[in-house]
Write a protein that holds these residues in place. Sequence first.
Motif, short mmCIF file in Angstrom:
data_model
loop_
_atom_site.label_atom_id
_atom_site.label_comp_id
_atom_site.label_asym_id
_atom_site.label_seq_id
_atom_site.Cartn_x
_atom_site.Cartn_y
_atom_site.Cartn_z
N THR A 1 41.08 48.72 44.29
CA THR A 1 40.44 49.10 45.54
C THR A 1 41.60 49.28 46.55
OG1 THR A 1 40.38 46.75 46.17
CG2 THR A 1 38.36 47.68 44.75
N THR B 1 35.90 43.39 45.40
CA THR B 1 35.38 43.40 44.45
C THR B 1 34.34 42.21 44.33
OG1 THR B 1 37.10 42.64 42.87
CG2 THR B 1 36.81 44.94 43.39
N GLN C 1 29.30 41.45 47.80
CA GLN C 1 30.35 42.94 48.50
C GLN C 1 29.52 43.02 49.71
OE1 GLN C 1 30.10 45.77 45.29
NE2 GLN C 1 32.39 45.23 44.40
#
Length: 186
Positions: free
Chosen positions: A5, A75, A89
């Motif tokens: 990410t 995540t 999330q």
Amino acid sequence: MNLWTLAEISSELADPASQISSSPDSNLITINNETNVCHLPYVFPFTDPSGAPWNAIGTYEGLAAIALACQHLNTADGSIVPEVSEIGQCGLKFNVASYDTALSESVAVDQVIQITDRSNDATNTLLRPPCVILGAARSAVTMPTAIISGLRGFPQMSPISTSPALDDKSQYKYFARTIPNDDGTS
């Protein structure tokens, strides 16, 4: 572990086609009008004044821990902190960038001035307001940088600056730490 990410967010921030915006009323960055990012500048010494690698206080380990925390928040990975998975999330993403102070107060001050600059100058690549500035390492560096970040309305948090002077909220109104001051330690 792959911190995918962070790589994605960094790639989007570096992409000239991405629309990066921020508001004077918010410390979040918006990418392409859809992704809100909390940017975390990590202002610590990675080298000594001669340019040699320096890690006497766990600078590299600290950066790795923050990067892993960002990945887990991005995540909703609760493998280390189970409550993170309960958050889910939420649409907010976290990103970290490191800044080497080279054990120099003047270098750190210059970096914090640049990090907190919201100008629209085309040469300013740091149009990414920080949610919070992480650092600095020594109180002698944290004190001047915390004054600047506070005057510009940005919080700053240090895990190892212990000077009792930093408790003066009239001088360091947006400063916090995750360690007791020297008076508390003694």
